[in-house]
Design an enzyme around this catalytic site. Sequence first.
Site, PDB file in Angstrom:
ATOM      1  N   ASP A  97       0.858  -1.197   0.000  1.00 53.60           N
ATOM      2  CA  ASP A  97       0.000   0.000   0.000  1.00 53.60           C
ATOM      3  C   ASP A  97       0.890   1.242   0.000  1.00 53.60           C
ATOM      4  OD1 ASP A  97      -2.133   1.516   2.567  1.00 53.60           O
ATOM      5  OD2 ASP A  97      -1.792   2.022   0.446  1.00 53.60           O
ATOM      6  N   ASP A 101      -3.696   4.333   1.983  1.00 50.23           N
ATOM      7  CA  ASP A 101      -5.162   4.357   2.173  1.00 50.23           C
ATOM      8  C   ASP A 101      -5.674   3.016   2.679  1.00 50.23           C
ATOM      9  OD1 ASP A 101      -6.332   3.718  -1.263  1.00 50.23           O
ATOM     10  OD2 ASP A 101      -4.903   2.677   0.041  1.00 50.23           O
ATOM     11  N   ASP A 105      -1.725  -1.085  -3.887  1.00 48.64           N
ATOM     12  CA  ASP A 105      -1.907  -0.343  -5.135  1.00 48.64           C
ATOM     13  C   ASP A 105      -0.751  -0.594  -6.118  1.00 48.64           C
ATOM     14  OD1 ASP A 105      -1.328   2.316  -2.864  1.00 48.64           O
ATOM     15  OD2 ASP A 105       0.184   1.200  -3.996  1.00 48.64           O
ATOM     16  N   ASP A 269      -9.540 -16.726 -15.657  1.00 47.39           N
ATOM     17  CA  ASP A 269     -10.320 -17.140 -14.493  1.00 47.39           C
ATOM     18  C   ASP A 269     -11.425 -18.135 -14.876  1.00 47.39           C
ATOM     19  OD1 ASP A 269     -10.948 -16.562 -11.622  1.00 47.39           O
ATOM     20  OD2 ASP A 269     -12.870 -15.990 -12.492  1.00 47.39           O
ATOM     21  N   GLU A 327      -7.343 -21.118 -15.454  1.00 42.77           N
ATOM     22  CA  GLU A 327      -7.715 -21.687 -14.161  1.00 42.77           C
ATOM     23  C   GLU A 327      -8.900 -22.602 -14.431  1.00 42.77           C
ATOM     24  OE1 GLU A 327     -10.301 -19.886 -11.571  1.00 42.77           O
ATOM     25  OE2 GLU A 327      -9.435 -20.702  -9.759  1.00 42.77           O
TER      26      GLU A 327
HETATM   27  O1  ISL Z   1     -10.358 -22.148  -4.929  1.00 36.90           O
HETATM   28  C1  ISL Z   1     -10.997 -22.981  -5.441  1.00 36.90           C
HETATM   29  C2  ISL Z   1     -10.546 -24.393  -5.413  1.00 36.90           C
HETATM   30  O2  ISL Z   1      -9.624 -24.581  -4.362  1.00 36.90           O
HETATM   31  C3  ISL Z   1     -12.330 -22.684  -6.058  1.00 36.90           C
HETATM   32  O3  ISL Z   1     -13.332 -22.851  -5.145  1.00 36.90           O
HETATM   33  C4  ISL Z   1     -12.318 -21.250  -6.625  1.00 36.90           C
HETATM   34  O4  ISL Z   1     -13.183 -20.398  -5.994  1.00 36.90           O
HETATM   35  C5  ISL Z   1     -12.724 -21.405  -8.047  1.00 36.90           C
HETATM   36  O5  ISL Z   1     -11.675 -22.101  -8.646  1.00 36.90           O
HETATM   37  C6  ISL Z   1     -12.901 -20.093  -8.777  1.00 36.90           C
HETATM   38  O6  ISL Z   1     -11.862 -19.206  -8.486  1.00 36.90           O
HETATM   39  C7  ISL Z   1     -11.772 -18.085  -9.358  1.00 36.90           C
HETATM   40  O7  ISL Z   1     -13.048 -17.530  -9.664  1.00 36.90           O
HETATM   41  C8  ISL Z   1     -13.787 -16.926  -8.612  1.00 36.90           C
HETATM   42  C9  ISL Z   1     -12.953 -16.016  -7.715  1.00 36.90           C
HETATM   43  O8  ISL Z   1     -13.660 -15.754  -6.510  1.00 36.90           O
HETATM   44  C10 ISL Z   1     -11.623 -16.653  -7.366  1.00 36.90           C
HETATM   45  O9  ISL Z   1     -10.844 -15.760  -6.597  1.00 36.90           O
HETATM   46  C11 ISL Z   1     -10.934 -17.014  -8.666  1.00 36.90           C
HETATM   47  O10 ISL Z   1      -9.626 -17.548  -8.432  1.00 36.90           O
HETATM   48  C12 ISL Z   1     -14.894 -16.127  -9.275  1.00 36.90           C
HETATM   49  O11 ISL Z   1     -14.305 -15.234 -10.204  1.00 36.90           O
END
Ligand code: ISL
Length: 617
Positions: A97, A101, A105, A269, A327
Amino acid sequence: MVSMESKISQIYQTPIGKDVLSKLFMTLNLNEKILNRFPISHLKLKHISRHLGKGLPETLLELVNSEQETIKDSDSISPKWWKEAVFYQIYPKSFCDFDGDGIGDIKGIISKLDYLKDLGIDCLWLSPIYDSPNDDNGYDIRDYRKIMAEMGDMDDFKSLLEECHARGMRLIMDLVVNHTSDEHEWYQKALSGDKKYMDYYIFRDKPNNWKSFFSGSAWKYEEELGKYVLHSFSKKQMDLNWENPEVRKEVIDIVRFYHEMGVDGFRLDVINLISKKEGLPDGNETVGKLMQFTGIEQYFYGPRLHEFLRELRAEGFAPYNAFAVGETPGVGIEMGRYLTHESRKELDLIFNFDHLETPGHARFDEYHYDLNFLKDIFYRYNDSMGNGDWRALFFENHDNPRMVSKVMKDRKYRNVLAKMLLGILFTVKGSPFIYQGQEMASMNLPFQDMSQIRDIESLNKYQELLESGMEENKAFQVIMAGTRDHARGLINWDDTEHANAWIDDFTLHDGYSAKAQLETPGSVLRFFKKMTAFRRLHPELIYGEMIPLAREKKDVMLFRRKWQGSSLLVEINLTDKRQPRQIQKRKVRMSNYKNREERDLKPYEFTIYEEKRRKLR
Ligand code: ISL
């Protein structure tokens, strides 16, 4: 093709069948070897279908038959920067930070680039920094082309990118396109009844039985429209309709916008969730109970996933030679090959979660993680990798508790265990992804009560547990076992108090600040730096073949890494008890113990020996 007439062993021999049955058996903590043994192996699917619950056998067959292609492997491994790189994930809100704040950041990240370069980091991955109402700490994006005001502005981001590149480091961003914030202008236009934008999302007249990853139904009723809308995560994260080519084009435009700027790629994601099965059929109740999210089998590896990824890569990534790591919660080892083998032209890497919890356990279960399971999974993954495959190695991220805390029974082993875990990530074949704080042996945080918890997933789950009749203390213990906030504590740079921070501070004056670790001989952070330097000097640890040794021997992990006439041996004690040393009379190159014993491995000992060194001509 498999059918109800197929034997279990035939289904288990298919790539997807192996993943699905393996996942099922891991969840049930059953030994999957019985799938290849009489009588189970000879049972036909039709013989057991009535025990599997309505619709499961059909879903299993559909999934298994969805992959008819076989992967033709490459003749050799093609060198890539992301196969050699050490990645470091930053959760910006907790990292540094700069303006005081209370929220991390971009200027704070810039101030730590020399620290990261000195650690031996090659590529940063930033969790989302886009404009967001922060219902899910930035994973609910309101404007993809605007930086979250609390973290800075686009000029700050361009400076960060420039400063990274000036230090020979790369930077990838986090792209959340399975859903947007309900405050995104697209959703606001949809709510006003604009048909074009209503088709950007998934509206239905009535809900199905799908559950949200963040508790409760995955459907929200929108009064203005008299319709239900799908949200796989929080009520403010609205799933995008990827069937709509307009949506896919919007996503391509977003990644091109940042690739034009010089961003080196993206972490995508929950990218495996974007293709939902046509008609959004109900989820199988049995699977729902097992996987905790009813409906997941209808969308975790959907019918058009490969098609969408190929289009995104061809139009958004390939023109810039940009990197993509997906992911992919729920995706198994074989499915992962179909998403990442270089012949597939989809993703470069995925995060596979198979190793995060041991069989029969889920993230919110309180238990000690047995590293013998990690050895088994890592070796199985290695067995599956051909020349055209690669894998992302990780133990931690912003969604999971700290690995040291999952494994450790006695705090006296904190340092040697943290070093051993890092040693595994730096010597097993694949690209290591380190999460902020791992270099300082960060542990789970000592939250005292729910008032200190910020994570929407934990807050929702706590309410759900109370509504189920669980008493408050027990519910809090469940949250403490798995809350994502364990990984979201503020990074302790030099024991300076963080004024009015967004999350309580717990790690001051414990000797594990970055400053203390840098100054302390034998610290975890100094070991980290030595390991990244060692890995950079030893291509056998990058492109070298990984050969498991003494594989059946419990409680130890022993493997060879060999490449062009050089080879190293890695020996690891997976327990807090002494184990007989397998390797004798070899030159030690690295270890998490200064003074080792002749006969035995010490608790959590990690040692690299030289076996062969190619004579430089
Ligand atoms: O962490 C996990 C498995 O150990 C899952 O439950 C995870 O929440 C899932 O893989 C989705 O994660 C991603 O999408 C979510 C967000 O909250 C997480 O931070 C992100 O990594 C929704 O966007």
